[in-house]
Design a protein around this motif. Structure first.
Motif, PDB file in Angstrom:
ATOM      1  N   LYS A  92       2.175 -15.540 -26.695  1.00 33.17           N
ATOM      2  CA  LYS A  92       1.714 -14.342 -27.425  1.00 33.17           C
ATOM      3  C   LYS A  92       2.905 -13.538 -27.940  1.00 33.17           C
ATOM      4  N   ASN A  93       3.936 -13.399 -27.101  1.00 37.20           N
ATOM      5  CA  ASN A  93       5.125 -12.643 -27.499  1.00 37.20           C
ATOM      6  C   ASN A  93       5.922 -13.318 -28.609  1.00 37.20           C
ATOM      7  N   GLU A  94       5.720 -14.615 -28.777  1.00 39.75           N
ATOM      8  CA  GLU A  94       6.355 -15.340 -29.879  1.00 39.75           C
ATOM      9  C   GLU A  94       5.628 -15.100 -31.197  1.00 39.75           C
ATOM     10  N   GLY A  95       4.558 -14.277 -31.155  1.00 39.32           N
ATOM     11  CA  GLY A  95       3.846 -13.893 -32.364  1.00 39.32           C
ATOM     12  C   GLY A  95       2.609 -14.708 -32.679  1.00 39.32           C
ATOM     13  N   HIS A  96       2.162 -15.507 -31.726  1.00 46.00           N
ATOM     14  CA  HIS A  96       1.004 -16.371 -31.960  1.00 46.00           C
ATOM     15  C   HIS A  96      -0.280 -15.754 -31.435  1.00 46.00           C
ATOM     16  N   ASP A  97      -1.391 -16.116 -32.057  1.00 43.25           N
ATOM     17  CA  ASP A  97      -2.695 -15.856 -31.471  1.00 43.25           C
ATOM     18  C   ASP A  97      -2.925 -16.966 -30.463  1.00 43.25           C
ATOM     19  N   VAL A  98      -3.597 -16.633 -29.341  1.00 40.04           N
ATOM     20  CA  VAL A  98      -3.757 -17.616 -28.274  1.00 40.04           C
ATOM     21  C   VAL A  98      -5.206 -17.647 -27.783  1.00 40.04           C
ATOM     22  N   ALA A  99      -5.733 -18.867 -27.699  1.00 42.57           N
ATOM     23  CA  ALA A  99      -7.001 -19.113 -27.024  1.00 42.57           C
ATOM     24  C   ALA A  99      -6.687 -20.090 -25.896  1.00 42.57           C
ATOM     25  N   VAL A 100      -7.180 -19.793 -24.711  1.00 31.44           N
ATOM     26  CA  VAL A 100      -6.888 -20.599 -23.533  1.00 31.44           C
ATOM     27  C   VAL A 100      -8.189 -21.171 -22.983  1.00 31.44           C
ATOM     28  N   ILE A 101      -8.177 -22.461 -22.686  1.00 28.28           N
ATOM     29  CA  ILE A 101      -9.310 -23.110 -22.044  1.00 28.28           C
ATOM     30  C   ILE A 101      -8.866 -23.459 -20.631  1.00 28.28           C
ATOM     31  N   VAL A 102      -9.682 -23.152 -19.640  1.00 29.42           N
ATOM     32  CA  VAL A 102      -9.299 -23.427 -18.255  1.00 29.42           C
ATOM     33  C   VAL A 102     -10.337 -24.275 -17.540  1.00 29.42           C
ATOM     34  N   SER A 103      -9.800 -25.067 -16.607  1.00 22.65           N
ATOM     35  CA  SER A 103     -10.637 -25.830 -15.682  1.00 22.65           C
ATOM     36  C   SER A 103     -10.901 -24.967 -14.449  1.00 22.65           C
ATOM     37  N   ALA A 104     -11.735 -25.466 -13.564  1.00 26.64           N
ATOM     38  CA  ALA A 104     -11.913 -24.838 -12.252  1.00 26.64           C
ATOM     39  C   ALA A 104     -10.624 -25.039 -11.458  1.00 26.64           C
ATOM     40  N   MET A 105     -10.366 -24.144 -10.521  1.00 27.68           N
ATOM     41  CA  MET A 105      -9.206 -24.291  -9.648  1.00 27.68           C
ATOM     42  C   MET A 105      -9.303 -25.630  -8.916  1.00 27.68           C
ATOM     43  N   SER A 106      -8.159 -26.252  -8.715  1.00 33.27           N
ATOM     44  CA  SER A 106      -8.085 -27.573  -8.097  1.00 33.27           C
ATOM     45  C   SER A 106      -8.931 -27.649  -6.826  1.00 33.27           C
ATOM     46  N   GLY A 107      -9.805 -28.646  -6.758  1.00 30.88           N
ATOM     47  CA  GLY A 107     -10.634 -28.875  -5.577  1.00 30.88           C
ATOM     48  C   GLY A 107     -11.961 -28.157  -5.576  1.00 30.88           C
TER      49      GLY A 107
END
Length: 192
Positions: free
Chosen positions: A29-44
């Motif tokens: 984000k600080n590099e000037g980009h828009d960011v969308a993040v996709i996440v999995s469930a926490m391991s296990g």
């Protein structure tokens, strides 16, 4: 530039790892980009939820499994959004439904049929970091669905396409790429 980043279960496996993911997202984000993040469930977590369901029956109803299993990614997305907001970076967590991910009606192995990215696009326009719970969507019948194993990777690529992202980065903490899943096949070979 719009960058979609996907973080697997090992990458978000502990609160400290979620903190590290938040730092990586902030750097982008600080590099000037828009960011969308996709996440999995926490391991296990997914395996733990399956074991809990199987305490009652080895053949749980698919609809109920989708409701249960989709919770893991929602927890992770909320925790990452909380971490980002606490660091002064506006972030918003979306479930698959909130992100506009529409699937067919096959529980536990649904396929994405469309994505309405309006909510995500509006949040990005407001300068927010979008955090999406991977692995899930909402069926055309209005039911929670999951995409099966590897569904968060699929979610990331599909969201990147729907948002016309410039780049889709998939992060995972593993020791390499194998010929097959070494957890299933002990003779799997690590590739150079």
């Amino acid at each position: 530039m719009l960058i979609v980043q996907k973080y697997g279960g090992t990458s978000v496996g502990t609160l400290e790892r979620i903190e590290a993911v938040a730092q990586r997202v902030i750097k982008t984000k600080n590099e000037g980009h828009d960011v969308a993040v996709i996440v999995s469930a926490m391991s296990g977590v997914t395996n733990q939820l399956i074991e809990q369901a199987e305490f009652f029956t080895k053949t749980p109803v698919g609809r109920e499994m989708d409701v249960l299993l989709s919770s893991g990614e929602r927890v992770t997305s909320a925790l990452l959004a909380i971490a980002l907001n606490a660091k002064g970076y506006a972030a918003i967590a979306f479930s698959g439904r909130g992100a506009g991910i529409v699937t067919d009606n096959f529980h536990t192995k649904a396929r994405i049929v469309s994505i309405d990215p309006k909510s995500m696009q509006e949040a990005l326009k407001q300068g927010k970091i979008v955090v999406v719970a991977g692995f899930q969507g909402i069926s055309t019948a209005g039911e929670v669905t999951t995409l099966g194993r590897g569904g968060s990777d699929l979610s990331a690529v599909a969201v990147a396409g729907a948002l016309n992202a410039d780049l889709c980065e998939i992060y995972t903490d593993v020791d390499g790429v194998y010929t097959t899943d070494p957890r299933i096949e002990p003779k799997a070979k690590k590739l150079d």
